[in-house]
Design a protein around this motif. Structure first.
Motif, mmCIF file in Angstrom:
data_model
loop_
_atom_site.group_PDB
_atom_site.id
_atom_site.type_symbol
_atom_site.label_atom_id
_atom_site.label_comp_id
_atom_site.label_asym_id
_atom_site.label_seq_id
_atom_site.Cartn_x
_atom_site.Cartn_y
_atom_site.Cartn_z
ATOM 1 N N LEU A 81 72.444 22.885 92.085
ATOM 2 C CA LEU A 81 71.148 22.809 91.404
ATOM 3 C C LEU A 81 70.148 23.796 92.006
ATOM 4 C CD1 LEU A 81 70.791 18.935 90.960
ATOM 5 C CD2 LEU A 81 71.243 20.628 89.159
ATOM 6 N N ARG A 82 70.174 23.912 93.336
ATOM 7 C CA ARG A 82 69.264 24.834 94.015
ATOM 8 C C ARG A 82 69.612 26.289 93.681
ATOM 9 N NH1 ARG A 82 70.300 23.327 98.761
ATOM 10 N NH2 ARG A 82 71.523 25.114 99.408
ATOM 11 N N GLU A 83 70.893 26.628 93.735
ATOM 12 C CA GLU A 83 71.311 28.002 93.440
ATOM 13 C C GLU A 83 71.082 28.368 91.980
ATOM 14 O OE1 GLU A 83 75.343 28.252 94.854
ATOM 15 O OE2 GLU A 83 74.687 28.703 96.895
ATOM 16 N N ALA A 84 71.074 27.383 91.113
ATOM 17 C CA ALA A 84 70.807 27.634 89.697
ATOM 18 C C ALA A 84 69.312 27.796 89.433
ATOM 19 C CB ALA A 84 71.377 26.500 88.845
ATOM 20 N N GLY A 85 68.489 27.583 90.448
ATOM 21 C CA GLY A 85 67.051 27.758 90.294
ATOM 22 C C GLY A 85 66.335 26.559 89.716
ATOM 23 N N LEU A 86 66.988 25.399 89.708
ATOM 24 C CA LEU A 86 66.398 24.210 89.096
ATOM 25 C C LEU A 86 65.593 23.355 90.065
ATOM 26 C CD1 LEU A 86 69.457 23.262 86.885
ATOM 27 C CD2 LEU A 86 67.332 24.355 86.155
ATOM 28 N N VAL A 87 65.916 23.430 91.352
ATOM 29 C CA VAL A 87 65.185 22.675 92.365
ATOM 30 C C VAL A 87 64.885 23.566 93.560
ATOM 31 C CG1 VAL A 87 66.168 20.420 91.726
ATOM 32 C CG2 VAL A 87 67.266 21.780 93.512
ATOM 33 N N ASP A 88 63.859 23.190 94.280
ATOM 34 C CA ASP A 88 63.548 23.785 95.578
ATOM 35 C C ASP A 88 63.836 22.733 96.623
ATOM 36 O OD1 ASP A 88 62.637 26.381 94.949
ATOM 37 O OD2 ASP A 88 60.646 25.621 94.450
ATOM 38 N N TRP A 97 64.330 17.568 101.604
ATOM 39 C CA TRP A 97 63.553 17.040 100.487
ATOM 40 C C TRP A 97 63.676 17.998 99.313
ATOM 41 C CZ3 TRP A 97 60.592 12.502 100.528
ATOM 42 C CH2 TRP A 97 60.629 11.808 101.742
ATOM 43 N N TYR A 98 63.811 17.433 98.117
ATOM 44 C CA TYR A 98 64.008 18.234 96.897
ATOM 45 C C TYR A 98 62.877 17.984 95.917
ATOM 46 C CZ TYR A 98 68.648 19.242 98.587
ATOM 47 O OH TYR A 98 69.692 19.698 99.347
ATOM 48 N N ARG A 99 62.515 19.034 95.197
ATOM 49 C CA ARG A 99 61.526 18.925 94.118
ATOM 50 C C ARG A 99 61.954 19.862 92.995
ATOM 51 N NH1 ARG A 99 59.829 20.943 98.377
ATOM 52 N NH2 ARG A 99 59.210 23.106 98.595
ATOM 53 N N VAL A 100 61.617 19.447 91.794
ATOM 54 C CA VAL A 100 61.986 20.211 90.609
ATOM 55 C C VAL A 100 61.158 21.491 90.548
ATOM 56 C CG1 VAL A 100 60.348 19.170 89.002
ATOM 57 C CG2 VAL A 100 62.539 19.927 88.172
ATOM 58 N N ARG A 101 61.725 22.516 89.939
ATOM 59 C CA ARG A 101 60.992 23.759 89.679
ATOM 60 C C ARG A 101 60.541 23.712 88.218
ATOM 61 N NH1 ARG A 101 63.708 29.037 91.838
ATOM 62 N NH2 ARG A 101 61.596 29.721 91.359
ATOM 63 N N PRO A 102 59.306 23.281 87.973
ATOM 64 C CA PRO A 102 58.838 23.099 86.597
ATOM 65 C C PRO A 102 58.953 24.359 85.754
ATOM 66 C CG PRO A 102 57.223 22.247 88.160
ATOM 67 C CD PRO A 102 58.275 22.952 88.948
ATOM 68 N N ASP A 103 58.749 25.530 86.365
ATOM 69 C CA ASP A 103 58.842 26.775 85.607
ATOM 70 C C ASP A 103 60.243 26.973 85.028
ATOM 71 O OD1 ASP A 103 59.576 26.975 88.322
ATOM 72 O OD2 ASP A 103 59.240 29.132 88.392
ATOM 73 N N ALA A 104 61.260 26.551 85.760
ATOM 74 C CA ALA A 104 62.631 26.683 85.261
ATOM 75 C C ALA A 104 62.837 25.838 84.011
ATOM 76 C CB ALA A 104 63.634 26.270 86.342
ATOM 77 N N PHE A 105 62.312 24.613 84.032
ATOM 78 C CA PHE A 105 62.490 23.730 82.882
ATOM 79 C C PHE A 105 61.644 24.152 81.694
ATOM 80 C CE2 PHE A 105 64.654 21.351 86.016
ATOM 81 C CZ PHE A 105 65.666 20.741 85.304
ATOM 82 N N ARG A 106 60.460 24.681 81.979
ATOM 83 C CA ARG A 106 59.645 25.210 80.878
ATOM 84 C C ARG A 106 60.380 26.364 80.191
ATOM 85 N NH1 ARG A 106 55.297 23.822 84.207
ATOM 86 N NH2 ARG A 106 55.336 25.787 85.326
ATOM 87 N N GLN A 107 60.990 27.221 80.976
ATOM 88 C CA GLN A 107 61.697 28.369 80.407
ATOM 89 C C GLN A 107 62.942 27.940 79.644
ATOM 90 O OE1 GLN A 107 62.062 30.801 83.897
ATOM 91 N NE2 GLN A 107 59.942 31.472 83.782
ATOM 92 N N LEU A 108 63.685 26.975 80.181
ATOM 93 C CA LEU A 108 64.842 26.466 79.444
ATOM 94 C C LEU A 108 64.396 25.800 78.153
ATOM 95 C CD1 LEU A 108 67.158 24.978 82.216
ATOM 96 C CD2 LEU A 108 67.498 27.063 80.880
ATOM 97 N N GLY A 109 63.316 25.039 78.227
ATOM 98 C CA GLY A 109 62.786 24.394 77.026
ATOM 99 C C GLY A 109 62.363 25.404 75.988
ATOM 100 N N ALA A 110 61.732 26.487 76.418
ATOM 101 C CA ALA A 110 61.305 27.528 75.485
ATOM 102 C C ALA A 110 62.507 28.187 74.817
ATOM 103 C CB ALA A 110 60.462 28.569 76.206
#
Length: 121
Positions: A81-88, A97-110
C-alpha cells in the motif's frame, strides 16, 4: 509464484490523466496508475486501507490483531500500500503509524468519474 516489487507511484504522474470515460489512457499513464489499483485488488489490503482511511492515523499494533495473519504478512501488505502511494507511514519508537494519502484517492476517484452529460442517472 515469484515476488514482484512494485515501484513507488509518482502521484504527479497520476494527476495528468483525464477520467478514463473521457478518452482512453495512454500506455504509460496506465502503467503509472495500475499499481494503485493492483494494491487495492487484494481483500486484505482493501480492508487495511478501509481501516486506515476511517481514522486520521492508525498504528500497526492496532491493525495486526484484526486479521488472522502473521505480523510479517500484515507488514508486507502495508508495504505494498505504501509503495503504491496510497498510505504514508511514520515510525515512532517500536511502532509504525499509517495514514491515508488523500491526494491519491482524489486522483483515483477523478480517473473513475463518469459524467452522464444529461444531468441524470
Amino acid at each position: 509464484m515469484s515476488k514482484q516489487s512494485l515501484p513507488v507511484v509518482d502521484l504527479n504522474a497520476v494527476a495528468c490523466c483525464p477520467p478514463i470515460a473521457v478518452r482512453p489512457m495512454e500506455a504509460d499513464q496506465a502503467a503509472v496508475v495500475a499499481p494503485m489499483f493492483k494494491a487495492l485488488g487484494d481483500p486484505v489490503r482493501l480492508r487495511l486501507m478501509s481501516m486506515i482511511a476511517s481514522v486520521p492515523e492508525m498504528c500497526v499494533c492496532d491493525l495486526t490483531p484484526a486479521f488472522d495473519l502473521s505480523g510479517p504478512t500484515i507488514s508486507h501488505h502495508l508495504k505494498v500500500l505504501r509503495e503504491a502511494g496510497l498510505v504514508d507511514s511514520e515510525r515512532r519508537g517500536t511502532w509504525v503509524w499509517y495514514r491515508v494519502r488523500p491526494d491519491a484517492f482524489r486522483q483515483l476517484g477523478a480517473l473513475l468519474e463518469i459524467s452522464t452529460g444529461d444531468g441524470g442517472a
